[in-house]
Motif scaffolding. Structure first.
Motif, short mmCIF file in Angstrom:
data_model
loop_
_atom_site.label_atom_id
_atom_site.label_comp_id
_atom_site.label_asym_id
_atom_site.label_seq_id
_atom_site.Cartn_x
_atom_site.Cartn_y
_atom_site.Cartn_z
N TYR A 11 0.83 -1.20 0.00
CA TYR A 11 0.00 0.00 0.00
C TYR A 11 0.87 1.26 0.00
N CYS A 12 1.90 1.24 0.81
CA CYS A 12 2.79 2.39 0.91
C CYS A 12 3.40 2.74 -0.44
N ARG A 13 3.98 1.76 -1.10
CA ARG A 13 4.58 2.00 -2.42
C ARG A 13 3.53 2.42 -3.45
N SER A 14 2.37 1.77 -3.40
CA SER A 14 1.31 2.08 -4.36
C SER A 14 0.82 3.52 -4.23
N ILE A 15 0.79 4.03 -3.04
CA ILE A 15 0.30 5.40 -2.82
C ILE A 15 1.40 6.43 -3.04
N TYR A 16 2.50 6.31 -2.29
CA TYR A 16 3.52 7.35 -2.27
C TYR A 16 4.53 7.28 -3.42
N VAL A 17 4.87 6.09 -3.86
CA VAL A 17 5.95 5.95 -4.84
C VAL A 17 5.43 5.86 -6.27
N TYR A 18 4.39 5.03 -6.50
CA TYR A 18 3.89 4.80 -7.85
C TYR A 18 2.61 5.55 -8.18
N GLY A 19 1.86 5.96 -7.15
CA GLY A 19 0.62 6.69 -7.39
C GLY A 19 -0.50 5.85 -7.98
N THR A 20 -0.46 4.55 -7.77
CA THR A 20 -1.47 3.66 -8.34
C THR A 20 -2.65 3.40 -7.41
N ARG A 22 -4.84 5.16 -3.62
CA ARG A 22 -5.06 6.32 -2.74
C ARG A 22 -5.47 5.81 -1.37
N PHE A 23 -5.39 6.69 -0.37
CA PHE A 23 -5.85 6.31 0.96
C PHE A 23 -7.36 6.09 0.97
N THR A 24 -8.08 6.93 0.26
CA THR A 24 -9.54 6.83 0.21
C THR A 24 -9.98 6.73 -1.25
N THR A 25 -11.22 6.40 -1.47
CA THR A 25 -11.74 6.26 -2.83
C THR A 25 -11.74 7.62 -3.52
N ARG A 26 -10.95 7.73 -4.57
CA ARG A 26 -10.94 8.93 -5.41
C ARG A 26 -10.03 8.69 -6.60
N ASP A 27 -10.14 9.52 -7.60
CA ASP A 27 -9.32 9.45 -8.81
C ASP A 27 -9.38 8.08 -9.49
N GLY A 28 -10.51 7.41 -9.38
CA GLY A 28 -10.65 6.10 -10.00
C GLY A 28 -9.99 4.97 -9.23
N CYS A 29 -9.46 5.27 -8.05
CA CYS A 29 -8.83 4.25 -7.21
C CYS A 29 -9.80 3.85 -6.11
N LYS A 30 -9.73 2.60 -5.70
CA LYS A 30 -10.67 2.11 -4.69
C LYS A 30 -10.30 2.53 -3.27
N GLY A 31 -9.04 2.93 -3.04
CA GLY A 31 -8.60 3.29 -1.70
C GLY A 31 -8.20 2.04 -0.91
#
Length: 102
Positions: A11-20, A22-31
């Protein structure tokens, strides 16, 4: 519920490093799962450099409050102790080599 380290790290890499993600549902990501949000921020603060945090904010992968919460968990860089009479600087390698030759 137990926090699984491999999932927290992913989760950490997906959010902060790759941007794939998000913490919460937004930008087409489930969170990510709610119980992982704080552990992910803590892990990032312990493991990564502020460069990645700044890039994540600039790229819109995290919002300002997520940035602030994570930044607050990071240990500020410490400045090296300034030499004093009681605490002189350590001799440099060239000083040591000169002493050995002389």
């Amino acid at each position: 519920m137990a926090i699984l380290s491999f999932l927290r790290n992913t989760y950490c890499r997906s959010i902060y490093v790759y941007g794939t993600d998000r913490f919460t549902t937004r930008d087409g990501c489930k969170g990510i799962r709610e119980e992982y949000r704080e552990p992910v921020k803590e892990y990032f603060a312990e493991t990564y450099d502020a460069k990645y945090l700044n890039e994540a904010l600039q790229n819109g992968w995290i919002n300002q409050s997520e940035y602030d919460e994570t930044k607050a968990l990071m240990t500020p860089p410490t400045e090296p102790e300034k030499p004093t009479e009681e605490n002189p600087p350590a001799p440099s390698q060239t000083d040591t080599e000169a002493d050995e030759k002389g």
